[in-house]
Design a protein around this motif. Structure first.
Motif, short mmCIF file in Angstrom:
data_model
loop_
_atom_site.label_atom_id
_atom_site.label_comp_id
_atom_site.label_asym_id
_atom_site.label_seq_id
_atom_site.Cartn_x
_atom_site.Cartn_y
_atom_site.Cartn_z
N THR A 143 0.82 -1.22 0.00
CA THR A 143 0.00 0.00 0.00
C THR A 143 0.85 1.26 0.00
OG1 THR A 143 -1.81 -1.13 1.16
CG2 THR A 143 -1.77 1.27 1.27
N ALA A 144 1.84 1.34 0.90
CA ALA A 144 2.68 2.54 0.97
C ALA A 144 3.51 2.71 -0.30
CB ALA A 144 3.59 2.47 2.19
N GLY A 145 4.05 1.61 -0.81
CA GLY A 145 4.86 1.69 -2.02
C GLY A 145 4.07 2.12 -3.24
N ARG A 146 2.84 1.62 -3.37
CA ARG A 146 1.98 2.02 -4.49
C ARG A 146 1.67 3.52 -4.41
NH1 ARG A 146 -0.51 -1.93 -7.50
NH2 ARG A 146 -2.23 -0.52 -7.99
N LEU A 147 1.40 3.99 -3.20
CA LEU A 147 1.18 5.43 -3.04
C LEU A 147 2.44 6.22 -3.35
CD1 LEU A 147 -1.09 5.45 0.12
CD2 LEU A 147 -1.69 6.41 -2.11
N ALA A 148 3.61 5.68 -2.99
CA ALA A 148 4.87 6.36 -3.27
C ALA A 148 5.08 6.56 -4.76
CB ALA A 148 6.04 5.58 -2.68
N VAL A 149 4.65 5.59 -5.57
CA VAL A 149 4.71 5.74 -7.04
C VAL A 149 3.83 6.89 -7.48
CG1 VAL A 149 4.14 4.64 -9.24
CG2 VAL A 149 5.28 3.31 -7.44
N GLN A 150 2.58 6.89 -7.02
CA GLN A 150 1.63 7.93 -7.43
C GLN A 150 2.08 9.32 -6.97
OE1 GLN A 150 -2.63 6.64 -6.66
NE2 GLN A 150 -1.56 4.91 -5.72
N ILE A 151 2.57 9.39 -5.75
CA ILE A 151 2.96 10.68 -5.19
C ILE A 151 4.20 11.23 -5.88
CG2 ILE A 151 3.83 11.80 -3.08
CD1 ILE A 151 1.88 9.90 -1.55
N ALA A 152 5.14 10.35 -6.23
CA ALA A 152 6.33 10.80 -6.96
C ALA A 152 5.94 11.47 -8.26
CB ALA A 152 7.26 9.61 -7.23
N LYS A 153 5.01 10.87 -8.97
CA LYS A 153 4.56 11.46 -10.23
C LYS A 153 3.83 12.78 -9.97
CE LYS A 153 5.74 8.79 -13.71
NZ LYS A 153 6.53 9.28 -14.86
N HIS A 154 3.01 12.82 -8.94
CA HIS A 154 2.28 14.05 -8.62
C HIS A 154 3.24 15.19 -8.28
CE1 HIS A 154 -0.63 16.81 -6.92
NE2 HIS A 154 0.04 16.81 -5.78
N LEU A 155 4.34 14.86 -7.60
CA LEU A 155 5.31 15.88 -7.20
C LEU A 155 6.28 16.24 -8.32
CD1 LEU A 155 6.10 14.70 -3.55
CD2 LEU A 155 4.66 16.61 -4.26
N GLY A 156 6.13 15.61 -9.49
CA GLY A 156 6.90 16.04 -10.64
C GLY A 156 8.06 15.17 -11.06
N ALA A 157 8.17 13.96 -10.49
CA ALA A 157 9.26 13.08 -10.91
C ALA A 157 9.16 12.79 -12.41
CB ALA A 157 9.22 11.78 -10.13
N ARG A 158 10.29 12.86 -13.08
CA ARG A 158 10.31 12.58 -14.53
C ARG A 158 10.19 11.08 -14.79
NH1 ARG A 158 14.09 10.72 -17.91
NH2 ARG A 158 15.66 10.70 -16.24
N LYS A 159 10.86 10.28 -13.97
CA LYS A 159 10.90 8.84 -14.16
C LYS A 159 10.78 8.17 -12.80
CE LYS A 159 14.11 5.28 -15.97
NZ LYS A 159 15.45 5.09 -16.58
N VAL A 160 9.95 7.12 -12.75
CA VAL A 160 9.77 6.37 -11.52
C VAL A 160 10.12 4.91 -11.78
CG1 VAL A 160 8.15 5.57 -9.76
CG2 VAL A 160 8.01 7.92 -10.61
#
Length: 322
Positions: A143-160
């Motif tokens: 659960t936390a890791g899946r949210l970490a993927v989504q949040i990284a993209k929301h915060l502007g990460a170019r690549k996850v």
């Protein structure tokens, strides 16, 4: 009042009666509607978490959702001990309450706050993630890791980049923002080659939920194949693969790795509350999602051992908005 009570270390909570907390002049009372199980909550219940007080009995739970006596709907954190959040009432400092936006319901807010905060705080408070950077999430299938993927993209990460042991769950991460997935296979050579390719292309931030062997391999690969003199911010959050690692000293001497933790103690409670507030306000606009299993608090003894990383178990009490 009715509550989930831990009577001694190593024992699961039981449903029973506990004294109702009384707020002091600088505290507020919350009528609790929802509170979720988390790794921290489980660790404290077992007496093994580093933030455990060691005092029994106590009401389990470190955060939740409810209503103040004036009717305001809030998310709250760190209720006054020994009164945790998995009860009909809790007492907290007003500074540890966050007004909930109208677009998020009680159960979702209780479910997403703790696991979402783990990466939101790590990105913003510790790693200082910048838009356009590359993030690797070690242990992204829970659960936390899946949210970490989504949040990284929301915060502007170019690549996850996402790693995980559950192959089917790992494949599903592409739909929520993972650009690259790496199975955590047993073959060290194959795993090292996968890490080598990613670090050679450039990784700015690692968010680690696992520790253990995979973290060792990541740090070694970062030192060997990462960009010279370009800092890699490695943020340690969880240890589901083991509490300890063996790390050659040359890894740190030969690289610009910045190794840090993120959690209670490395970030102030005010900092964590601030991070949760931003997360909750972003949940609906950013389309952040979390799988949830609502359970009445009276069923805590049955539901506690059934909790897993696939869905967040949220205990409900009083009147709940769903």
């Amino acid at each position: 009042m009715k509550a989930a009570i831990v009577r001694e270390a190593g024992h699961a909570p039981v449903y029973g009666d506990f004294a109702e907390p009384v707020p002091s002049a600088d505290e507020v009372r919350v009528t609790v509607t929802a509170a979720a199980i988390s790794h921290v909550v489980k660790g404290r219940a077992s007496g093994k978490h580093y933030s455990s007080s060691g005092q029994f009995p106590f009401v389990v739970g470190i955060d939740g959702v409810g209503r103040l006596d004036d009717g305001r709907r809030v998310y709250f954190v760190v209720p006054k001990a020994p009164f945790g959040s998995m009860a009909e009432y809790a007492v907290v400092s007003p500074a540890h309450c966050i007004a909930l936006p109208d677009d998020i319901d009680d159960i979702t807010a209780a479910a997403i706050a703790n696991p979402g905060m783990s990466s939101w705080a790590a990105y913003t408070e510790r790693a200082k993630l910048k838009a356009g950077e590359t993030v690797l999430i070690n242990g992204a299938t829970g659960t936390a890791g899946r949210l970490a993927v989504q949040i990284a993209k929301h915060l502007g990460a170019r690549k996850v980049i996402a790693t995980g042991r559950n192959i089917d769950a790992l494949r599903s991460l592409a739909a929520i923002g993972a650009d690259v997935t790496i199975p955590l296979v047993e073959n060290d050579a194959a795993l090292g080659e996968s890490f080598k390719q990613q670090f050679a292309e450039g990784v700015d931030v690692v968010i680690d939920y696992l520790w253990g062997r995979s973290a060792e391999r990541l740090l070694i690969a970062a030192a060997k194949f990462g960009r010279d003199a370009v800092p890699l911010r490695f943020v340690q959050i969880g240890s589901s693969s083991g509490a300890d690692i063996t790390l050659p000293s040359a890894v740190l001497r030969s690289s610009a790795i910045e190794l840090m933790g993120s959690g209670i103690g490395s970030i102030s409670v005010d900092g964590l509350v601030h991070a949760v507030g931003k997360l909750l306000r972003a949940t609906t606009p950013a389309g952040l999602t979390v799988a949830v299993k609502p359970v009445p608090l009276s069923d805590v003894e049955r539901a506690w051992p059934e909790d897993d990383s696939a869905r967040r178990t949220v205990f409900t009490m009083n009147a709940v908005t769903s």
